[in-house]
Design a protein around this motif. Structure first.
Motif, PDB file in Angstrom:
ATOM      1  N   VAL A  93      85.213  74.668  54.469  1.00  0.00           N
ATOM      2  CA  VAL A  93      83.791  74.359  54.304  1.00  0.00           C
ATOM      3  C   VAL A  93      83.621  73.291  53.228  1.00  0.00           C
ATOM      4  N   ALA A  94      84.371  73.430  52.127  1.00  0.00           N
ATOM      5  CA  ALA A  94      84.248  72.479  51.021  1.00  0.00           C
ATOM      6  C   ALA A  94      84.687  71.076  51.420  1.00  0.00           C
ATOM      7  N   MET A  95      85.664  70.953  52.308  1.00  0.00           N
ATOM      8  CA  MET A  95      86.144  69.641  52.713  1.00  0.00           C
ATOM      9  C   MET A  95      85.080  68.862  53.487  1.00  0.00           C
ATOM     10  N   ASN A  96      84.226  69.554  54.223  1.00  0.00           N
ATOM     11  CA  ASN A  96      83.242  68.875  55.075  1.00  0.00           C
ATOM     12  C   ASN A  96      81.803  68.995  54.597  1.00  0.00           C
ATOM     13  N   LEU A  97      81.497  70.081  53.912  1.00  0.00           N
ATOM     14  CA  LEU A  97      80.107  70.330  53.537  1.00  0.00           C
ATOM     15  C   LEU A  97      79.994  70.609  52.039  1.00  0.00           C
ATOM     16  N   ARG A  98      80.708  69.843  51.259  1.00  0.00           N
ATOM     17  CA  ARG A  98      80.685  70.071  49.805  1.00  0.00           C
ATOM     18  C   ARG A  98      79.281  69.878  49.240  1.00  0.00           C
ATOM     19  N   PHE A 143      75.673  80.290  40.716  1.00  0.00           N
ATOM     20  CA  PHE A 143      76.455  81.184  39.863  1.00  0.00           C
ATOM     21  C   PHE A 143      77.004  80.488  38.617  1.00  0.00           C
ATOM     22  N   SER A 144      77.142  79.156  38.694  1.00  0.00           N
ATOM     23  CA  SER A 144      77.709  78.425  37.561  1.00  0.00           C
ATOM     24  C   SER A 144      77.163  77.010  37.557  1.00  0.00           C
ATOM     25  N   GLN A 145      76.822  76.523  36.386  1.00  0.00           N
ATOM     26  CA  GLN A 145      76.310  75.160  36.275  1.00  0.00           C
ATOM     27  C   GLN A 145      77.404  74.154  36.625  1.00  0.00           C
ATOM     28  N   LEU A 146      77.034  73.117  37.380  1.00  0.00           N
ATOM     29  CA  LEU A 146      77.960  72.054  37.730  1.00  0.00           C
ATOM     30  C   LEU A 146      77.677  70.832  36.871  1.00  0.00           C
ATOM     31  N   THR A 147      78.729  70.250  36.327  1.00  0.00           N
ATOM     32  CA  THR A 147      78.578  69.054  35.503  1.00  0.00           C
ATOM     33  C   THR A 147      78.317  67.844  36.390  1.00  0.00           C
ATOM     34  N   PHE A 152      86.127  75.458  40.195  1.00  0.00           N
ATOM     35  CA  PHE A 152      86.153  75.951  41.578  1.00  0.00           C
ATOM     36  C   PHE A 152      86.089  74.780  42.562  1.00  0.00           C
ATOM     37  N   ILE A 153      85.208  73.825  42.322  1.00  0.00           N
ATOM     38  CA  ILE A 153      85.101  72.653  43.194  1.00  0.00           C
ATOM     39  C   ILE A 153      86.383  71.831  43.133  1.00  0.00           C
ATOM     40  N   GLN A 154      86.937  71.662  41.946  1.00  0.00           N
ATOM     41  CA  GLN A 154      88.127  70.835  41.767  1.00  0.00           C
ATOM     42  C   GLN A 154      89.326  71.343  42.568  1.00  0.00           C
ATOM     43  N   ILE A 155      89.462  72.659  42.677  1.00  0.00           N
ATOM     44  CA  ILE A 155      90.682  73.200  43.286  1.00  0.00           C
ATOM     45  C   ILE A 155      90.601  73.303  44.807  1.00  0.00           C
ATOM     46  N   PHE A 169      81.452  53.555  29.974  1.00  0.00           N
ATOM     47  CA  PHE A 169      82.049  54.828  30.378  1.00  0.00           C
ATOM     48  C   PHE A 169      80.980  55.755  30.941  1.00  0.00           C
ATOM     49  N   ARG A 170      81.269  56.381  32.070  1.00  0.00           N
ATOM     50  CA  ARG A 170      80.303  57.254  32.729  1.00  0.00           C
ATOM     51  C   ARG A 170      80.709  58.724  32.652  1.00  0.00           C
ATOM     52  N   ASN A 171      81.968  59.003  32.951  1.00  0.00           N
ATOM     53  CA  ASN A 171      82.345  60.415  33.071  1.00  0.00           C
ATOM     54  C   ASN A 171      83.856  60.514  33.194  1.00  0.00           C
ATOM     55  N   ALA A 172      84.356  61.729  33.031  1.00  0.00           N
ATOM     56  CA  ALA A 172      85.771  62.022  33.256  1.00  0.00           C
ATOM     57  C   ALA A 172      85.875  63.307  34.051  1.00  0.00           C
ATOM     58  N   ILE A 173      86.818  63.347  34.991  1.00  0.00           N
ATOM     59  CA  ILE A 173      87.120  64.582  35.716  1.00  0.00           C
ATOM     60  C   ILE A 173      88.584  64.904  35.472  1.00  0.00           C
ATOM     61  N   ILE A 174      88.805  66.036  34.809  1.00  0.00           N
ATOM     62  CA  ILE A 174      90.148  66.449  34.413  1.00  0.00           C
ATOM     63  C   ILE A 174      90.407  67.814  35.036  1.00  0.00           C
ATOM     64  N   PRO A 175      91.474  67.962  35.831  1.00  0.00           N
ATOM     65  CA  PRO A 175      91.745  69.255  36.482  1.00  0.00           C
ATOM     66  C   PRO A 175      91.782  70.401  35.486  1.00  0.00           C
ATOM     67  N   GLY A 176      91.070  71.452  35.803  1.00  0.00           N
ATOM     68  CA  GLY A 176      91.058  72.640  34.957  1.00  0.00           C
ATOM     69  C   GLY A 176      90.088  72.588  33.807  1.00  0.00           C
ATOM     70  N   VAL A 177      89.346  71.486  33.672  1.00  0.00           N
ATOM     71  CA  VAL A 177      88.409  71.330  32.557  1.00  0.00           C
ATOM     72  C   VAL A 177      86.992  71.299  33.117  1.00  0.00           C
ATOM     73  N   GLY A 178      86.085  72.023  32.458  1.00  0.00           N
ATOM     74  CA  GLY A 178      84.698  72.071  32.885  1.00  0.00           C
ATOM     75  C   GLY A 178      84.224  73.501  33.030  1.00  0.00           C
ATOM     76  N   THR A 179      83.065  73.669  33.635  1.00  0.00           N
ATOM     77  CA  THR A 179      82.536  75.009  33.873  1.00  0.00           C
ATOM     78  C   THR A 179      83.347  75.694  34.967  1.00  0.00           C
ATOM     79  N   ALA A 180      83.085  76.984  35.144  1.00  0.00           N
ATOM     80  CA  ALA A 180      83.768  77.720  36.216  1.00  0.00           C
ATOM     81  C   ALA A 180      83.474  77.087  37.572  1.00  0.00           C
ATOM     82  N   GLY A 181      82.216  76.641  37.759  1.00  0.00           N
ATOM     83  CA  GLY A 181      81.861  75.981  39.010  1.00  0.00           C
ATOM     84  C   GLY A 181      82.592  74.666  39.194  1.00  0.00           C
ATOM     85  N   ASP A 182      82.729  73.882  38.103  1.00  0.00           N
ATOM     86  CA  ASP A 182      83.465  72.622  38.176  1.00  0.00           C
ATOM     87  C   ASP A 182      84.899  72.864  38.634  1.00  0.00           C
TER      88      ASP A 182
END
Length: 416
Positions: free
Chosen positions: A236-241, A252-256, A347-350, A332-345
């Motif tokens: 579902v996440a691959m097509n309807l993220r 359930f969790s704030q997304l950055t 979850f989306i990353q993995i 600079f706008r943002n950084a996405i680092i695996p395993g860093v962020g809120t629980a929702g972040d």
């Protein structure tokens, strides 16, 4: 005072017939798609290795010397066609390895869209800039250069145009997820002792063709239930993220917010800053963060007007850290680092690492390849069970009708 007995109709009520009906409808409506997705996904667990095996010359860079900078490499690729505009490339530093690059057509000022080009994915010698292979991603069908990209797109969206295939396969994934829980509920026994009765559902006893298919379908679904649900969610996440997963997770969790949280630009943006400039900007930001390794990927998104510079192994999404910069100001706008962020972040990353199996390295990819075959097998055995049950019902009805006709003829015969 004794408790009044419930009406007979209430005693007979059961949710099971509704679950059986739902499982039948959901299973039959998704079976063909799951067979396709399972078998193609099994192959794509090793898509890079298979593509390199099929096209060794596309990945073998022979020029010796210092790799070109990203801007010079982009210019070398664009020189092969006047409408090419490179937007992505890997920054290969290991001798003998080709760089990967992707391009769009130049942007038509009248429409704000990219013009068509005959090839949009390239393998390039990073030292000489020679294009070793050029292909149109997802083009049909079975030539050595096209087969893996074609299967990749077919797995993702059935090679349908626009967003139709993406939405269709995303909808199938949702139905598959729901059906997984429905199927699990149908394995739960009625009556006691619960565990003793349920244990039989985990076994493949065999016997008749019907029994073997039913046992395999039910037992495999039970033993692998958790993995199947995890894969369904990642599908579902691959097509309807954006449409489904992010709104649900945000409950359930704030997304950055990221540079891609907003809708894409109405018209594609032209790249005005050089890749070399943005690479230096990315390296400066990375060094300030204590990252000492070289950059591994760089891109400019015309759809969002954003540059991205990656650090880490570009074949391992759990090791790839991205820095994002404004496409006009280089801010600079943002950084996405695996395993860093809120629980929702996280979850989306993995979700992609789970779906591709790369979250567990080689072991995970082997597991995904096996699970693809299992998913196809579950769909096929489910259809087989339905078909054999249907044949049995049709046969019994035919016999009943024949018996009634025979009785009617017997009654109509004159007595001797």
């Amino acid at each position: 005072m004794s408790r009044p007995a419930r009406p007979a109709a209430a005693r007979r009520f059961s949710l099971r017939p509704a679950l059986v009906w739902a499982h039948r409808i959901l299973g039959l409506s998704t079976a063909l798609f799951l067979v396709i997705a399972g078998l193609t996904g099994s192959v794509l667990a090793f898509h890079h290795e298979l593509d390199e095996w099929l096209n060794p010359s596309a990945y073998r860079a022979t020029a010796a010397g210092t790799p070109l900078g990203p801007e010079a490499l982009a210019r070398a690729i664009e020189a092969g066609h006047p409408d090419r505009r490179v937007w992505y490339m890997t920054l290969e530093t290991e001798p003998g390895h080709a760089a990967n690059a992707a391009a769009l057509g130049r942007i038509d000022p009248a429409t704000g869209e990219a013009v068509p080009i005959p090839a949009d994915v390239f393998q390039v010698d990073p030292v000489s800039g020679e294009v070793l292979a050029a292909r149109l991603w997802g083009a049909c069908c079975f030539s050595s250069l096209n087969i893996i990209p074609f299967l990749y797109e077919f797995h993702h969206n059935l090679s349908l145009p626009g967003v139709y295939g993406i939405l269709l396969m995303g909808g199938v994934a949702i139905l598959w997820l729901v059906d997984g829980f429905v199927g699990f509920a149908l394995t739960l026994p009625r009556g006691q002792p619960f565990l003793a009765k349920w244990r039989a559902a985990f076994a493949i006893k065999g016997g008749s063709a019907f029994r073997l298919n039913l046992d395999w379908h039910r037992a495999a679904g039970l033993w692998l239930f958790v993995l199947l649900i995890i894969l369904a969610i990642s599908s579902v996440a691959m097509n309807l993220r954006r449409e489904v997963v992010e709104p649900v997770v945000s409950l359930f969790s704030q997304l950055t917010p990221t540079p891609f949280s907003n809708p894409p630009l109405e018209k594609l943006a032209e790249r005005t800053l050089s890749f070399d400039t943005m690479l230096e900007t990315g390296l400066k930001e990375a060094r300030a963060r204590g990252w000492q390794e070289p950059a591994s990927e760089i891109f400019f998104s015309p759809h969002y007007g954003v540059f991205g510079v990656a650090f880490g192994d570009h074949d391992d999404p759990m090791d790839t850290r991205w820095l994002y910069f404004d496409g006009e100001t280089a801010a600079f706008r943002n950084a996405i680092i695996p395993g860093v962020g809120t629980a929702g972040d996280v979850f989306i990353q993995i979700q992609f690492p789970i779906h591709s199996g790369r979250i567990l390295g080689l072991t995970g990819r082997i597991l995904i390849a096996v699970m693809g075959v299992v998913i196809a097998g579950l769909a096929i055995t489910g259809v087989a069970v339905w078909w054999m049950k249907r044949k049995g019902r049709v046969g019994r009805k035919a016999k009943a009708r024949a018996g009634k006709a025979s009785d009617a003829r017997t009654k109509a015969m004159p007595a001797e």
